[in-house]
Design a protein around this motif. Structure first.
Motif, PDB file in Angstrom:
ATOM      1  N   ALA A  66     -73.685  -3.047-113.234  1.00 42.65           N
ATOM      2  CA  ALA A  66     -73.463  -4.023-114.311  1.00 42.65           C
ATOM      3  C   ALA A  66     -73.671  -5.451-113.820  1.00 42.65           C
ATOM      4  N   LEU A  67     -73.178  -5.758-112.623  1.00 37.65           N
ATOM      5  CA  LEU A  67     -73.356  -7.106-112.068  1.00 37.65           C
ATOM      6  C   LEU A  67     -74.835  -7.406-111.810  1.00 37.65           C
ATOM      7  N   VAL A  68     -75.537  -6.431-111.249  1.00 38.59           N
ATOM      8  CA  VAL A  68     -76.972  -6.616-110.999  1.00 38.59           C
ATOM      9  C   VAL A  68     -77.710  -6.741-112.329  1.00 38.59           C
ATOM     10  N   LEU A  69     -77.373  -5.921-113.292  1.00 38.20           N
ATOM     11  CA  LEU A  69     -77.983  -5.989-114.620  1.00 38.20           C
ATOM     12  C   LEU A  69     -77.836  -7.385-115.216  1.00 38.20           C
ATOM     13  N   LEU A  70     -76.649  -7.953-115.114  1.00 34.93           N
ATOM     14  CA  LEU A  70     -76.383  -9.288-115.660  1.00 34.93           C
ATOM     15  C   LEU A  70     -76.948 -10.399-114.783  1.00 34.93           C
TER      16      LEU A  70
END
Length: 155
Positions: A66-70
């Motif tokens: 999720a952090l990488v996605l964002l």
């Protein structure tokens, strides 16, 4: 032609980051919540909370993905995700055979190297990291301007 490709590099990298982060987060969600087919090897179930190393890996997949996605804390999240996939490959897959094609570890290897690439390149375009860096640069530029030249700040 090379100039046009180079100018598109941050956008291609940003899209790459989004896809890799989304796929990684989906693995974590599947393992933790039984969605999208559930945890591998449990026929649609979930990994029991606290189970080593599967549950912890799933949390890293969900949160890190999720952090990488964002594009938020991309380098740190990608570093941890890369390490978790290296661990998965060497601890789980390589026991079965030397080569990833033989031991079923292709996905772990691809995720490991994809995240390692993001550690060195950063988030590219479309990421929260870039927005925060822009805002920080604008704030520091405004602070250096004389008070009379600064744009009024809305309350």
């Amino acid at each position: 032609m090379t100039g046009r490709l180079n100018s598109a590099q941050p956008y291609a990298l940003g899209l790459f980051r989004i896809v890799v982060g989304l796929l990684f987060a989906c693995h974590g969600a599947a393992s933790l919540f039984g969605v999208l087919g559930g945890a591998m090897g449990t026929h649609g179930g979930t990994i029991p909370a606290g189970t080593w190393p599967g549950w912890y890996a799933a949390v890293i997949q969900l949160v890190g993905g999720a952090l990488v996605l964002l594009g938020l804390g991309t380098r740190a999240a990608a570093f941890i995700a890369s390490g978790s996939m290296a661990y998965a490959y060497f601890d789980v897959h390589q026991q079965a055979a030397l080569w990833p094609i033989q031991n079923g570890g292709e996905l772990s290897v691809l995720f490991c190297w994809s995240f390692l690439l993001l550690v060195f390149t950063g988030s590219g375009a479309f990421g929260v990291d870039g927005l925060l860096a822009k805002r920080s640069t604008q704030d520091s530029t405004q602070e250096k301007q004389p008070a009379a030249e600064r744009a009024p700040v809305a309350a």
